[in-house]
Design an enzyme around this catalytic site. Structure first.
Site, PDB file in Angstrom:
ATOM      1  N   TYR A  57       0.849  -1.192   0.000  1.00 51.75           N
ATOM      2  CA  TYR A  57       0.000   0.000   0.000  1.00 51.75           C
ATOM      3  C   TYR A  57       0.884   1.242   0.000  1.00 51.75           C
ATOM      4  O   TYR A  57       1.568   1.554   0.970  1.00 51.75           O
ATOM      5  CB  TYR A  57      -0.953   0.028   1.202  1.00 51.75           C
ATOM      6  CG  TYR A  57      -1.951  -1.114   1.245  1.00 51.75           C
ATOM      7  CD1 TYR A  57      -2.247  -1.877   0.106  1.00 51.75           C
ATOM      8  CD2 TYR A  57      -2.615  -1.439   2.424  1.00 51.75           C
ATOM      9  CE1 TYR A  57      -3.161  -2.932   0.161  1.00 51.75           C
ATOM     10  CE2 TYR A  57      -3.533  -2.482   2.485  1.00 51.75           C
ATOM     11  CZ  TYR A  57      -3.795  -3.223   1.350  1.00 51.75           C
ATOM     12  OH  TYR A  57      -4.694  -4.254   1.405  1.00 51.75           O
ATOM     13  N   HIS A 124      -0.190 -11.911   0.907  1.00 49.51           N
ATOM     14  CA  HIS A 124      -1.170 -11.049   0.228  1.00 49.51           C
ATOM     15  C   HIS A 124      -1.795 -11.749  -0.982  1.00 49.51           C
ATOM     16  O   HIS A 124      -2.983 -11.614  -1.237  1.00 49.51           O
ATOM     17  CB  HIS A 124      -0.467  -9.756  -0.201  1.00 49.51           C
ATOM     18  CG  HIS A 124      -1.358  -8.569  -0.261  1.00 49.51           C
ATOM     19  ND1 HIS A 124      -0.907  -7.290  -0.079  1.00 49.51           N
ATOM     20  CD2 HIS A 124      -2.689  -8.430  -0.497  1.00 49.51           C
ATOM     21  CE1 HIS A 124      -1.916  -6.437  -0.188  1.00 49.51           C
ATOM     22  NE2 HIS A 124      -3.006  -7.114  -0.448  1.00 49.51           N
ATOM     23  N   LEU A 205     -17.748  -2.868   2.097  1.00 48.44           N
ATOM     24  CA  LEU A 205     -18.752  -1.907   1.619  1.00 48.44           C
ATOM     25  C   LEU A 205     -18.798  -1.883   0.091  1.00 48.44           C
ATOM     26  O   LEU A 205     -19.306  -0.936  -0.507  1.00 48.44           O
ATOM     27  CB  LEU A 205     -18.438  -0.504   2.159  1.00 48.44           C
ATOM     28  CG  LEU A 205     -18.475  -0.380   3.688  1.00 48.44           C
ATOM     29  CD1 LEU A 205     -17.893   0.953   4.140  1.00 48.44           C
ATOM     30  CD2 LEU A 205     -19.907  -0.540   4.203  1.00 48.44           C
ATOM     31  N   GLY A 208     -17.289   1.077  -1.509  1.00 43.90           N
ATOM     32  CA  GLY A 208     -18.121   2.278  -1.392  1.00 43.90           C
ATOM     33  C   GLY A 208     -19.494   2.142  -2.026  1.00 43.90           C
ATOM     34  O   GLY A 208     -20.429   2.855  -1.661  1.00 43.90           O
ATOM     35  N   PHE A 209     -19.659   1.181  -2.949  1.00 45.97           N
ATOM     36  CA  PHE A 209     -20.918   1.117  -3.712  1.00 45.97           C
ATOM     37  C   PHE A 209     -22.129   0.821  -2.820  1.00 45.97           C
ATOM     38  O   PHE A 209     -23.217   1.392  -3.006  1.00 45.97           O
ATOM     39  CB  PHE A 209     -20.810   0.060  -4.821  1.00 45.97           C
ATOM     40  CG  PHE A 209     -21.948   0.126  -5.804  1.00 45.97           C
ATOM     41  CD1 PHE A 209     -22.021   1.165  -6.720  1.00 45.97           C
ATOM     42  CD2 PHE A 209     -22.956  -0.820  -5.794  1.00 45.97           C
ATOM     43  CE1 PHE A 209     -23.087   1.252  -7.613  1.00 45.97           C
ATOM     44  CE2 PHE A 209     -24.024  -0.748  -6.685  1.00 45.97           C
ATOM     45  CZ  PHE A 209     -24.088   0.289  -7.600  1.00 45.97           C
TER      46      PHE A 209
HETATM   47  N1  LIG Z   1      -6.268  -8.366   0.892  1.00 50.79           N
HETATM   48  C1  LIG Z   1      -6.544  -7.684  -0.185  1.00 50.79           C
HETATM   49  O1  LIG Z   1      -6.202  -8.065  -1.294  1.00 50.79           O
HETATM   50  C2  LIG Z   1      -7.297  -6.378  -0.056  1.00 50.79           C
HETATM   51  C3  LIG Z   1      -7.863  -5.772  -1.188  1.00 50.79           C
HETATM   52  C4  LIG Z   1      -8.562  -4.569  -1.024  1.00 50.79           C
HETATM   53  C5  LIG Z   1      -8.678  -4.011   0.252  1.00 50.79           C
HETATM   54  N2  LIG Z   1      -8.098  -4.612   1.328  1.00 50.79           N
HETATM   55  C6  LIG Z   1      -8.214  -4.048   2.697  1.00 50.79           C
HETATM   56  O2  LIG Z   1      -9.585  -3.879   3.007  1.00 50.79           O
HETATM   57  C7  LIG Z   1      -9.840  -2.536   3.393  1.00 50.79           C
HETATM   58  C8  LIG Z   1     -11.234  -2.119   2.989  1.00 50.79           C
HETATM   59  O3  LIG Z   1     -11.475  -2.357   1.606  1.00 50.79           O
HETATM   60  P1  LIG Z   1     -11.704  -1.194   0.545  1.00 50.79           P
HETATM   61  O4  LIG Z   1     -11.173   0.077   1.075  1.00 50.79           O
HETATM   62  O5  LIG Z   1     -11.223  -1.705  -0.751  1.00 50.79           O
HETATM   63  O6  LIG Z   1     -13.299  -1.138   0.386  1.00 50.79           O
HETATM   64  P2  LIG Z   1     -14.530  -0.758   1.341  1.00 50.79           P
HETATM   65  O7  LIG Z   1     -14.129  -0.728   2.750  1.00 50.79           O
HETATM   66  O8  LIG Z   1     -15.628  -1.655   0.910  1.00 50.79           O
HETATM   67  O9  LIG Z   1     -14.899   0.714   0.809  1.00 50.79           O
HETATM   68  C9  LIG Z   1     -14.052   1.816   0.953  1.00 50.79           C
HETATM   69  C10 LIG Z   1     -14.741   2.990   0.265  1.00 50.79           C
HETATM   70  O10 LIG Z   1     -15.975   3.267   0.943  1.00 50.79           O
HETATM   71  C11 LIG Z   1     -16.008   4.621   1.373  1.00 50.79           C
HETATM   72  N3  LIG Z   1     -16.712   4.598   2.668  1.00 50.79           N
HETATM   73  C12 LIG Z   1     -16.329   4.024   3.833  1.00 50.79           C
HETATM   74  N4  LIG Z   1     -17.280   4.165   4.785  1.00 50.79           N
HETATM   75  C13 LIG Z   1     -18.290   4.858   4.200  1.00 50.79           C
HETATM   76  C14 LIG Z   1     -19.557   5.315   4.663  1.00 50.79           C
HETATM   77  N5  LIG Z   1     -19.975   5.079   5.893  1.00 50.79           N
HETATM   78  N6  LIG Z   1     -20.342   6.007   3.782  1.00 50.79           N
HETATM   79  C15 LIG Z   1     -19.937   6.236   2.521  1.00 50.79           C
HETATM   80  N7  LIG Z   1     -18.756   5.821   2.010  1.00 50.79           N
HETATM   81  C16 LIG Z   1     -17.940   5.132   2.857  1.00 50.79           C
HETATM   82  C17 LIG Z   1     -14.556   5.066   1.432  1.00 50.79           C
HETATM   83  O11 LIG Z   1     -14.446   6.449   1.148  1.00 50.79           O
HETATM   84  P3  LIG Z   1     -13.653   7.487   2.107  1.00 50.79           P
HETATM   85  O12 LIG Z   1     -12.292   6.933   2.366  1.00 50.79           O
HETATM   86  O13 LIG Z   1     -13.625   8.710   1.262  1.00 50.79           O
HETATM   87  O14 LIG Z   1     -14.489   7.612   3.333  1.00 50.79           O
HETATM   88  C18 LIG Z   1     -13.944   4.263   0.281  1.00 50.79           C
HETATM   89  O15 LIG Z   1     -14.182   4.914  -0.951  1.00 50.79           O
HETATM   90  C19 LIG Z   1      -8.713  -1.731   2.723  1.00 50.79           C
HETATM   91  O16 LIG Z   1      -8.480  -0.505   3.376  1.00 50.79           O
HETATM   92  C20 LIG Z   1      -7.546  -2.682   2.849  1.00 50.79           C
HETATM   93  O17 LIG Z   1      -6.959  -2.561   4.128  1.00 50.79           O
HETATM   94  C21 LIG Z   1      -7.412  -5.785   1.185  1.00 50.79           C
END
Ligand SMILES: NC(=O)c1ccc[n+]([C@@H]2O[C@H](COP(=O)([O-])OP(=O)(O)OC[C@H]3O[C@@H](n4cnc5c(N)ncnc54)[C@H](OP(=O)(O)O)[C@@H]3O)[C@@H](O)[C@H]2O)c1
Length: 328
Positions: A57, A124, A205, A208-209
């Site tokens: 990251y 990972h 989430l 974000g969708f």
């Molecule tokens: N192991 C893997 O391969 C892998 C892959 C992807 C992700 N990850 C991990 O999983 C974590 C979470 O996944 P992700 O960030 O991809 O997706 P997520 O948590 O499903 O969604 C993140 C998105 O949602 C928005 N968001 C969060 N809370 C919200 C709310 N209450 N209302 C409206 N929008 C909201 C955030 O925007 P803002 O930031 O602008 O609030 C961001 O755009 C990552 O941070 C990472 O640590 C791991």
């Protein structure tokens, strides 16, 4: 804050915080680095004890940020990070889980995280060139040396999980799981149940969708990962809106927000599931934590899951190159 136990006894808050977005993937950051440090510390004040980062990251800068922010609070938090990418000139060019690489990453991550112990060290992505037994064996050595406490895998298939677990106990699998990404239900979740491995769903989430804040009028900036993902094309966003409408309906009926409903559905799936929603805003951390105490009736949760399945999803969760990197 409710606590949950991962695998063989790693206690964490029922919701963690995904830190990736603070350094990449979601376009311009709403705050500067100092503000992100305040967000991370504010999360701890609000009861979050589980933080997710990775070498890749940034690369590197996300671990540095998390390390700096949480150094004064180290005894209150569980730090999870990941190895397994081949990073050259600041970008990932493939996977690399050779034992010497895992050791090198462990030492570098310890430095960046300003700690003497990685609480949960995930591979990972599966590396087809390195038997997972060798990966597990290397992590087992790091555990014996006290540098790592627990072993995890990310996006691994059932066979890989079994082989790894036979060499060193796997504490958690981190894979994508949410109302619109259900593939792991068929084979992987039963395998985790059988082996006593917990689930840390990423993108809970739906990037974000599922929060209802992304629609066909949303314009992603060039660096936003969602520009690369088939289910986020404008056409597919239109087709997938029915799912968000459904989540919004349930939310309205329970005076909750869509994000809280999406997370509450996940939290109800298993006692040892710990989602890691990502956000760069304290207000959204507070909102998301509301999911932990949102007591949705079991019948509503089941109906939501079934309705989501009936609706289906338009577009894949990854493009071909991203999918090829997974062990699935
Ligand atoms: N192991 C893997 O391969 C892998 C892959 C992807 C992700 N990850 C991990 O999983 C974590 C979470 O996944 P992700 O960030 O991809 O997706 P997520 O948590 O499903 O969604 C993140 C998105 O949602 C928005 N968001 C969060 N809370 C919200 C709310 N209450 N209302 C409206 N929008 C909201 C955030 O925007 P803002 O930031 O602008 O609030 C961001 O755009 C990552 O941070 C990472 O640590 C791991």
């Amino acid at each position: 804050m409710e606590k949950r136990t991962l695998g063989q006894g790693l206690e964490v808050s029922a919701l963690g915080l995904g830190c990736m977005g603070m350094s990449q993937s979601y376009g311009p950051n709403p705050g500067d680095r100092d503000e992100m440090i305040a967000v991370l510390r504010g999360a701890v004040e609000r009861g979050v004890t589980f933080f997710d980062t990775a070498e890749v990251y940034g690369p590197y800068v996300n671990e540095e940020l998390v390390g700096e922010a949480l150094e004064p609070l180290r005894d209150q938090v569980v730090l999870a990070t990941k190895f397994g990418f081949d990073i050259r000139d600041g970008r990932s060019v493939g996977v690399d889980s050779r034992p010497e690489q895992i050791r090198r990453v462990a030492d570098a991550s310890l430095q960046r995280l300003r700690t003497d112990r990685i609480d949960l060290f995930y591979q990972h992505r599966v590396d087809p060139a390195v038997p997972v037994e060798d990966v597990a064996g290397t992590v087992a050595e790091l555990v014996a040396e006290g540098k790592v406490a627990h072993f995890g895998l990310s996006e691994a298939g059932a066979g890989t999980i079994r082989r790894a677990h036979a060499v060193h106990p796997v504490t958690a699998l981190q894979s994508e799981y949410s109302l619109w990404t259900r593939e792991i239900e068929a084979e992987i979740l039963p395998t985790l149940d059988e082996l006593g491995i917990s689930l840390v769903p990423f993108s809970p989430l739906g990037k974000g969708f599922l929060t209802g804040t992304v629609d066909t009028s949303t314009e992603f900036t060039p660096g936003d990962v969602r520009t690369l993902i088939p289910r986020f094309t404008e056409e597919n966003r239109a087709a997938n809106q029915a799912l968000v409408d459904l989540v919004e309906e349930v939310a309205a009926a329970h005076r909750a927000t869509p994000a809280q409903v999406a997370l509450a559905w996940l939290l109800a799936q298993r006692p040892d599931i710990v989602p890691i929603p990502g956000t760069r805003r304290l207000s959204r951390i507070e909102e998301n934590l509301g999911a932990v105490t949102l007591d949705l009736p079991a019948a509503d949760l089941t109906a939501l899951g079934e309705a989501a399945e009936r609706l289906g999803v338009a577009g894949a969760r990854y493009n071909e190159a991203m999918q090829a990197m997974t062990g699935l």
